[in-house]
Design an enzyme around this catalytic site. Structure first.
Site, PDB file in Angstrom:
ATOM      1  N   LYS A 117     -58.458  45.688 -34.762  1.00 35.19           N
ATOM      2  CA  LYS A 117     -58.111  44.646 -33.419  1.00 35.19           C
ATOM      3  C   LYS A 117     -58.875  43.504 -33.777  1.00 35.19           C
ATOM      4  CE  LYS A 117     -57.019  48.174 -30.117  1.00 35.19           C
ATOM      5  NZ  LYS A 117     -57.099  49.421 -31.017  1.00 35.19           N
TER       6      LYS A 117
HETATM    7  C1  LIG Z   1     -55.789  50.308 -31.205  1.00 35.31           C
HETATM    8  C2  LIG Z   1     -56.013  51.379 -32.181  1.00 35.31           C
HETATM    9  C3  LIG Z   1     -54.843  51.945 -32.569  1.00 35.31           C
HETATM   10  C4  LIG Z   1     -53.672  51.723 -32.114  1.00 35.31           C
HETATM   11  O1  LIG Z   1     -52.891  50.494 -32.041  1.00 35.31           O
HETATM   12  P1  LIG Z   1     -51.790  50.241 -31.095  1.00 35.31           P
HETATM   13  O2  LIG Z   1     -51.335  48.769 -31.416  1.00 35.31           O
HETATM   14  O3  LIG Z   1     -52.043  50.310 -29.614  1.00 35.31           O
HETATM   15  O4  LIG Z   1     -50.518  51.061 -31.366  1.00 35.31           O
HETATM   16  C5  LIG Z   1     -55.017  52.765 -33.941  1.00 35.31           C
HETATM   17  N1  LIG Z   1     -56.028  52.919 -34.478  1.00 35.31           N
HETATM   18  C6  LIG Z   1     -57.224  52.399 -34.021  1.00 35.31           C
HETATM   19  C7  LIG Z   1     -58.372  52.815 -34.770  1.00 35.31           C
HETATM   20  C8  LIG Z   1     -57.277  51.666 -33.002  1.00 35.31           C
HETATM   21  O5  LIG Z   1     -58.292  50.854 -32.531  1.00 35.31           O
END
Ligand SMILES: *Cc1c(COP(=O)(O)O)cnc(C)c1O
Length: 476
Positions: A117
């Site tokens: 993120k």
């Molecule tokens: C947010 C997240 C996801 C999911 O990603 P999306 O964009 O919501 O599909 C998967 N793995 C981790 C570690 C995350 O923080």
């Protein structure tokens, strides 16, 4: 470039108008009016830009096709300020490593909070600061988190002028590491509010505060959730970078496997593919919460009530309703806004599901859009983590392990498969200990983080107390 709503609102907005917004006024999601097409000459040029000038320069090339209301020199500076080796751990920013034959890992989790993120949120922080200064306004970001999103938002917004963050988390329910990550921040614009309740209480408070339009306007309350178009756009860049890292010529194809929850990450892959990036397959991997896998297998999208949402060992994918999914369905239905509105508005509200299995568009989901899917369980996850450790000496985070597991079911000879690493194993050490009997390594900068002084305010789960806290902190 103008942006439209997936539900047909007639307004057409520019990038900076939607940057600070959540949903469109009709409840839809914003998408560009059309995807810019990348022809062979442009792809070849970008390959050179990436190889000679690096990730930030490539990011500028891609973003500038979608953003025409920030002067190019400023946008370029924002990209170069964001994607630095200091913040992301290496000059490559998103390097690839080989796991085994035909299977690669894209390292997207070497940023400040050790989850992918950061790749988008760090850019968002710089875009917000830039745009708020230009408008001479402020923004108070209110959010609820059970871990990854809240910390990524705080590390992106810390010290940014014009922005304050009020992040609600369930008191005593995050891991010691996650608490330390967030609560050790001493920046005066970051406010951690530990709510005496569970995550749903935190989310309910955020909803209640946002529903008070008078309060929301007066205190300029905003969010940074995963439906934000700028976050999605930032994620498009690493699909191109991954492609350039593994291929020599633009005649080659590549596949990606993506640990999925809210469908933001893999939706960025869909956008890259729609632009013309030669992606063979987009592999959607879910955990036991398999609402997306069910759709891609059967054509039936069935959201789960929270009582049927399992708590799993890949918790960032414990999602019952994928908030970005509407973007893909809009494209799948030939951008039919009326149908999108009917499905995601009335139909989901009435029956909690819709079924596209008989629609000719669904029959093309693999051939025309490249999508395939699979799910992984706790046992699969542990097996995959063990196998990677035994055969390659690599530790996988549980979410990444889910995608590795599903990726293997879709390997095709001659087409490299890239699994997106969405977190580092150290964030989920309990599961790693369960699988391997040993603790994952921790980056040196985070040694002893649990012992740092904490800055956090504990509050009862009461909307008025949270509002009073925000009002007291805002000089507006
Ligand atoms: C947010 C997240 C996801 C999911 O990603 P999306 O964009 O919501 O599909 C998967 N793995 C981790 C570690 C995350 O923080």
């Amino acid at each position: 470039m103008r942006y439209l709503s997936t539900r047909g609102h007639p307004e057409r907005l520019r990038f900076c108008d939607i940057l600070l917004e959540g949903l469109a006024p009709d409840g839809g999601l914003y998408l560009p009016e059309q995807y810019p097409q990348v022809d062979a000459a442009t792809l070849a040029r970008w390959r050179g830009v990436w190889a000679e000038q690096g990730y930030a320069a490539l990011a500028f090339e891609i973003l500038s096709l979608y953003i025409d209301d920030i002067p190019p020199a400023d946008l370029r500076a924002l990209c170069h300020k964001t994607y630095t080796a200091e913040v992301f751990g290496s000059p490559a920013i998103a390097p690839l490593r080989r796991l085994d034959e035909g299977l690669w890992i894209a390292e997207l989790s070497n940023g400040p909070t050790l989850a992918f993120k950061d790749m988008a949120m760090q850019l968002l922080g710089n875009l917000f600061e830039y745009e708020l200064a230009r408008r001479g306004t402020q923004l108070n970001i209110l959010g609820a988190t059970s871990g990854d999103t809240g910390s990524a938002a705080e590390y992106a917004m810390r010290g940014k002028r014009g922005v304050r963050v009020f992040m609600l988390s369930p008191h005593g329910r995050m891991s010691a590491f996650q608490q330390a990550q967030m609560f050790s921040l001493q920046d005066p614009n970051i406010h951690n509010l530990a709510i005496e309740g569970v995550f749903d209480d935190c989310q309910d408070i955020v909803k209640a505060v946002s529903a008070d339009l008078e309060f929301k306007r007066r205190y300029q309350i905003g969010t940074v959730n995963s439906i934000n178009w700028a976050r999605l756009l930032a994620q498009v860049v690493y699909y191109f970078a991954g492609y350039f890292s593994l291929t020599r010529s633009d005649a080659q194809r590549i596949s990606f496997a993506v640990p999925s929850g809210n469908f933001g990450n893999v939706c960025a892959g869909h956008v890259a593919r729609m632009m013309g990036l030669p992606i063979e397959q987009l592999v959607v991997a879910t955990n036991e919460n398999d609402v997306l896998d069910e759709f891609f297998r059967t054509g039936c999208y069935r959201v789960r009530p929270s009582a049927q949402t399992f708590e799993t060992s890949s918790p960032s994918m414990d999602i019952s309703k994928a908030s970005n999914f509407e973007r893909f369905v809009f494209d799948l239905l030939g951008r039919d806004a009326a149908r999108t509105q009917a499905l995601f508005g009335a139909e989901l509200a009435r029956s909690g599901c819709f079924d596209l299995s008989a629609d000719p568009a669904f029959a093309q989901i693999r051939s025309r859009y490249g999508f395939v899917s699979g799910r992984s369980s706790h046992a699969d996850r542990l097996d995959t983590i063990r196998a990677a450790w035994q055969h390659s000496g690599q530790m996988l985070d549980p979410h990444t392990a889910d995608a590795v597991r599903v990726a293997r079911q879709h390997l095709q000879a001659g087409t490299p498969m890239v699994v997106l690493e969405t977190a580092l194993p150290v964030k989920f050490s309990a599961t790693l200990v369960e699988a391997l009997g040993r603790e994952p390594e921790r980056p040196a900068a985070l040694e002893g983080i649990e012992n740092l002084p904490k800055r956090v305010q504990v509050l009862p789960p009461e909307v008025e107390r949270v509002k009073a806290y925000i009002a007291a902190e805002c000089d507006c």
